[in-house]
Each structure stands twice: as C-alpha cells, then as structure tokens.
Write a protein that holds these residues in place. Structure first.
Motif, PDB file in Angstrom:
ATOM      1  N   LEU A 132      31.943  26.882  89.747  1.00  0.00           N
ATOM      2  CA  LEU A 132      33.197  26.339  90.254  1.00  0.00           C
ATOM      3  C   LEU A 132      33.234  26.519  91.771  1.00  0.00           C
ATOM      4  CD1 LEU A 132      35.831  25.083  89.062  1.00  0.00           C
ATOM      5  CD2 LEU A 132      36.825  27.355  89.215  1.00  0.00           C
ATOM      6  N   HIS A 158      43.361  31.354  82.218  1.00  0.00           N
ATOM      7  CA  HIS A 158      41.971  30.977  82.454  1.00  0.00           C
ATOM      8  C   HIS A 158      41.135  31.145  81.187  1.00  0.00           C
ATOM      9  CE1 HIS A 158      43.197  31.487  86.654  1.00  0.00           C
ATOM     10  NE2 HIS A 158      42.062  30.963  87.040  1.00  0.00           N
ATOM     11  N   ARG A 197      32.308  21.296  90.793  1.00  0.00           N
ATOM     12  CA  ARG A 197      31.241  22.202  90.376  1.00  0.00           C
ATOM     13  C   ARG A 197      29.930  21.784  91.025  1.00  0.00           C
ATOM     14  NH1 ARG A 197      32.549  25.709  86.139  1.00  0.00           N
ATOM     15  NH2 ARG A 197      34.561  25.234  85.174  1.00  0.00           N
ATOM     16  N   SER A 218      49.587  18.058  84.485  1.00  0.00           N
ATOM     17  CA  SER A 218      48.927  19.228  83.911  1.00  0.00           C
ATOM     18  C   SER A 218      49.608  19.635  82.602  1.00  0.00           C
ATOM     19  CB  SER A 218      48.990  20.396  84.891  1.00  0.00           C
ATOM     20  OG  SER A 218      50.343  20.813  85.063  1.00  0.00           O
ATOM     21  N   GLU A 271      35.756  29.646  85.435  1.00  0.00           N
ATOM     22  CA  GLU A 271      36.856  28.798  84.962  1.00  0.00           C
ATOM     23  C   GLU A 271      37.966  28.718  85.997  1.00  0.00           C
ATOM     24  OE1 GLU A 271      36.570  26.919  82.596  1.00  0.00           O
ATOM     25  OE2 GLU A 271      35.456  27.811  80.931  1.00  0.00           O
ATOM     26  N   HIS A 272      38.608  27.547  86.008  1.00  0.00           N
ATOM     27  CA  HIS A 272      39.798  27.328  86.816  1.00  0.00           C
ATOM     28  C   HIS A 272      41.019  27.541  85.930  1.00  0.00           C
ATOM     29  CE1 HIS A 272      42.487  25.726  89.748  1.00  0.00           C
ATOM     30  NE2 HIS A 272      42.727  24.613  89.094  1.00  0.00           N
ATOM     31  N   ASP A 273      42.187  27.685  86.546  1.00  0.00           N
ATOM     32  CA  ASP A 273      43.445  27.741  85.810  1.00  0.00           C
ATOM     33  C   ASP A 273      43.568  26.519  84.905  1.00  0.00           C
ATOM     34  OD1 ASP A 273      46.265  28.103  85.162  1.00  0.00           O
ATOM     35  OD2 ASP A 273      46.605  26.523  86.656  1.00  0.00           O
ATOM     36  N   MET A 274      43.795  26.734  83.611  1.00  0.00           N
ATOM     37  CA  MET A 274      43.871  25.634  82.644  1.00  0.00           C
ATOM     38  C   MET A 274      45.294  25.271  82.273  1.00  0.00           C
ATOM     39  SD  MET A 274      40.767  26.598  80.052  1.00  0.00           S
ATOM     40  CE  MET A 274      39.308  27.440  80.649  1.00  0.00           C
ATOM     41  N   ASP A 318      39.638  26.700  76.772  1.00  0.00           N
ATOM     42  CA  ASP A 318      40.053  25.305  76.631  1.00  0.00           C
ATOM     43  C   ASP A 318      40.620  25.083  75.228  1.00  0.00           C
ATOM     44  OD1 ASP A 318      40.316  22.588  77.290  1.00  0.00           O
ATOM     45  OD2 ASP A 318      38.344  22.106  76.493  1.00  0.00           O
ATOM     46  N   LYS A 353      44.010  23.295  79.012  1.00  0.00           N
ATOM     47  CA  LYS A 353      43.042  22.207  79.134  1.00  0.00           C
ATOM     48  C   LYS A 353      42.158  22.445  80.348  1.00  0.00           C
ATOM     49  CE  LYS A 353      42.640  17.193  79.687  1.00  0.00           C
ATOM     50  NZ  LYS A 353      43.393  15.915  79.871  1.00  0.00           N
ATOM     51  N   ARG A 354      40.840  22.459  80.116  1.00  0.00           N
ATOM     52  CA  ARG A 354      39.904  22.583  81.221  1.00  0.00           C
ATOM     53  C   ARG A 354      39.944  21.275  82.005  1.00  0.00           C
ATOM     54  NH1 ARG A 354      35.721  23.812  78.531  1.00  0.00           N
ATOM     55  NH2 ARG A 354      35.736  26.075  78.855  1.00  0.00           N
ATOM     56  N   GLN A 355      40.345  21.360  83.272  1.00  0.00           N
ATOM     57  CA  GLN A 355      40.523  20.151  84.077  1.00  0.00           C
ATOM     58  C   GLN A 355      39.326  19.862  84.968  1.00  0.00           C
ATOM     59  OE1 GLN A 355      44.776  19.761  85.554  1.00  0.00           O
ATOM     60  NE2 GLN A 355      44.710  21.954  85.076  1.00  0.00           N
TER      61      GLN A 355
END
Length: 426
Positions: free
Chosen positions: A283, A397, A268, A363, A336-339, A400, A423-425
């Motif tokens: 992002l 997405h 980020r 993951s 957001e990224h893929d969680m 979290d 989960k937000r990674q």
C-alpha cells in the motif's frame, strides 16, 4: 514545510501524518549544525547497552522523557527530523524556555503561516539516558494535532540527536528499544539480518532500493528512512518521469500538514526489495504534485515509513552508515487501508472519545448513513471508550466483508445504529 528566518531561508521540508497515520517531514539541517560531540549519553558511564520499552500507537513509536527536570512528556521517535520539535506550545512557559531565532513556518495547505522559535540548552532525560543540552524548534500552535491522531498526549518529536548518539535497535513486535554505545557495538552475525547501506545527507538518512512499480517496471528509488511516518511507502511522482500513478487508485486525504490537509492517491506497488527480503502488493501513498513542490534540497523519490518497517527488527547505525533488518512476528501482516471510509479524531481528557471528522463519499460509512461529527458510542456492543484509538483503527482495517455494528451519538444527542460491511477499496 518551509522555514523562513528573518534573513535566510532554511532548507524546505515536509512530512505527512496520514489519515490514520500521522506524517510530517522536517529537514532542519541548518539548525542541527555539525556534530562536535554526541548529544546524548548513558547516565551510568560504565553502561554500553540499555534496553527500554516504548508504546506503539498507530504505527508510531512513543517514548516518555523529562525536560529540564519536569514531566514526563510523550515524544515520537523519528528518524525523519533533523532537529527535535516541541509541538505543545504550553511547554514554553512551563519549562521557561529561552527564545532564540524566530521563524515563519509555511507548508502545504491554505491556512496562515505560524511562528516557531529555536531554543537550546534543554536537558532531556529518558530512563538511563541524558542529553544535557539539546536544541529544539518550538511551534507557536499545536497545528499538527498529534495527540488527536495518535490517541494519547504527544508533546513533541525526538530525532537526529538521539540516533547519532547511539546505535538504536528497534523491536516493534515486543515494543522495545536498545540503545548501544557505537564504540562498543558489534554487528550480529546471523545471516537472517539483511544489510542496507544508509546515506546520511545533512541530518537525514536515505536508502536506495529496488521498487517494482508494476510487474514490468522496477526502479531503484532513493527513500528517506522515516520511523515517524505511519504509512508503509510514499512515492513522489514529480521526482522522476517514470514514476506514474497506478491505474487502480483511491483519491483521498492523505493527512495533515503544517498549514492544511494534504491530498493525493492511495494505490499499490507490486513489490519492494529490502536486501534479501521482498514485500509484495505494498500500500503506497502518492501525494499531489503541489504538496511536494517545496521539497528538501536533497533529491529523493519518497519515504519508507513504519507501517512497513514495523515488520522487521531493525538496527539503525548512523556511526557506520547501515541499516539491518530481520523479519519479526508482524512480517506477514497484510498491508490494508481503512475499509470503512471515515476519519476519526480522539478527543476528551483521556482521548477516549472518538468523533468522525470526515466521511468518504460512496464508502461503507457513507452508505450506512454516518456523518461528520458523529461520536462512536459502541463498536460491536463494546463501549468505544474501552478501546484505544489503535484498537479502534484495527477494527476498521480488519477484513474485507466483515460486518460491524456501530452506535453513534449525533450532534443533537440522538443515538443512531449503523450496520457496516467493510470493503477493501484499494
């Protein structure tokens, strides 16, 4: 991507269609050539303005068009290409395309180079708009697999010729485009519109704008305006020694290039300033240095994609060299990224079968026991084939800590139930 004709080497080029996004950078200025007359026009000569709908799929604009009186075919609308592309090689025979100069196409990745050829005099028709003689580059193989990434059949990409013919207004929240005659277009007077100069070099457009890499470092970055990139922002750290990877980052596969997968990091940046508007905690993709070594001849620091641009209504004016931005209903959506931690491809005749092609180690997907080649059957009790790929992507997405229940079909036909906590990674 590097294009190598039999005698000359054209400008190198790249774009990434990233993991859930699709990204390919093409710079083909040598083929596009100088503008003599506008390639597209309204079919009704008395029209000065025309509004058309589009479909937004995974942060990409999809338009329908006919070619040489046949179709309809689906095309991505992309400011990042200098010459339009036909990615579906079956159209060569279907449209009886004339084969011109041939190229060997090489790019990031380890697979063998493929062949492409230049063709001209293709008649392109969108409802109310016609291009009587549009040049295309035709790929010999559909190596980008755009249809599988987007979740609908994609036959190619339309770019520079359309944008230099009209002032193009994009309204992502309502999924509509407005084509305006440059000679009759009048800039809106509302103060809500931010004005950014566009630099047109070759057949690509750039903006230069402040990007805060951290709370203590802000740099003006030259970025390609790229409606065909599904990510928000991509920064090439090789373009300036002050551009370094963020301390908190995620090693991942960013996407697919012409000759293999493109790797790098997701992180980020603190903020980007677009005129009067500031977007925070953006992002950002950071491709590996060897994936950007064959850059376009025009120096730049990266590109700005549609994950960011979709938050604005846009006016793209190549005739007067400016970009107007006005926040829309999507402006406050988080980046957001893929969680979940897996990558999906859409398959089947209607692209409603979703198969896992990669699971990121450690993951939530890996911890839940999911594997490559698992096919999604149910998502929270909803049949997966009742959802588009865009809708499926939004689930992963979403939030979290959200609990997701999946039913997957293994390669041997066995059904497996997985409970996943997003989960937000990064």
């Amino acid at each position: 991507m590097l294009l190598c004709p039999s005698l000359n080497v054209a400008q190198p080029a790249r774009r990434w269609y990233a993991r859930g996004l699709v990204c390919l950078v093409l710079v083909l200025s040598a083929l596009a050539g100088p503008a003599q007359s506008l390639p597209f026009r309204f079919t009704n000569e008395r029209l000065h303005r025309l509004k058309r709908p589009f479909v937004l799929q995974r942060n990409l604009i999809v338009l329908t068009a006919s070619l040489n009186g046949k179709g309809p075919y689906n095309f991505l609308l992309d400011t990042g290409v200098g010459i339009s592309l036909i990615t579906d090689p079956s159209l060569r025979d279907e449209l009886k395309l004339r084969v011109g100069q041939r190229f060997r196409v090489a790019g990031a990745g380890s697979e063998a180079a493929l062949e492409a050829f230049h063709t001209d005099s293709v008649r392109v028709e969108l409802p109310g708009v016609v291009g009587p003689n549009i040049p295309f580059l035709v790929l010999s193989e559909d190596v980008l697999n755009l249809s599988n990434y987007v979740g609908t059949t994609i036959h190619g990409i339309l770019g520079y010729d359309l944008f230099r013919s009209f002032v193009v207004t994009v309204r992502p929240a309502e999924a509509s485009l407005i084509f305006s005659d440059p000679a009759h277009y009048r800039k809106p007077l509302s103060q809500r519109w931010a004005h950014l100069p566009l630099e047109l070099e070759g057949s690509k457009t750039y903006i230069t704008t402040p990007v805060s890499l951290s709370d203590s470092l802000t740099l003006p970055l030259k970025l390609i305006l790229d409606t065909g990139a599904g990510h928000a922002l991509s920064i090439e750290t090789t373009s300036d020694p002050r551009l370094v990877l963020p301390p908190q980052r995620l090693r991942t596969q960013l996407g697919r290039g012409l000759n293999g997968f493109i790797n790098g990091y997701l992180g980020r940046v603190a903020a980007i300033q677009l005129g009067r508007y500031r977007l925070k905690t953006l992002l950002t993709s950071f491709p590996d240095a060897d994936n950007v070594a064959l850059r376009a001849g025009v120096p730049r620091n990266g590109n700005i994609g549609f994950e960011l641009l979709k938050r604005f209504d846009m006016v793209i004016n190549y005739d007067k060299n400016y970009l107007l931005l006005r926040p829309n209903a999507l402006f406050r959506e988080p980046f957001e990224h893929d969680m979940c931690g897996f990558e999906l491809l859409a398959t089947g005749p209607d692209y409603r079968r979703y198969v896992i092609v990669q699971v990121q180690p450690g993951s939530p997907a890996a911890l839940a026991g999911l594997r490559s080649d698992d096919e999604l059957v149910f998502i929270n009790m909803a049949p997966s084939n009742s959802l588009t790929l865009t809708q499926v992507s939004r689930v992963f997405h979403s939030a979290d800590g959200r609990q997701i229940m999946l039913v997957v079909r293994r390669a041997d036909g066995e059904l497996y139930i997985a409970k996943i906590q997003l989960k937000r990674q990064i």
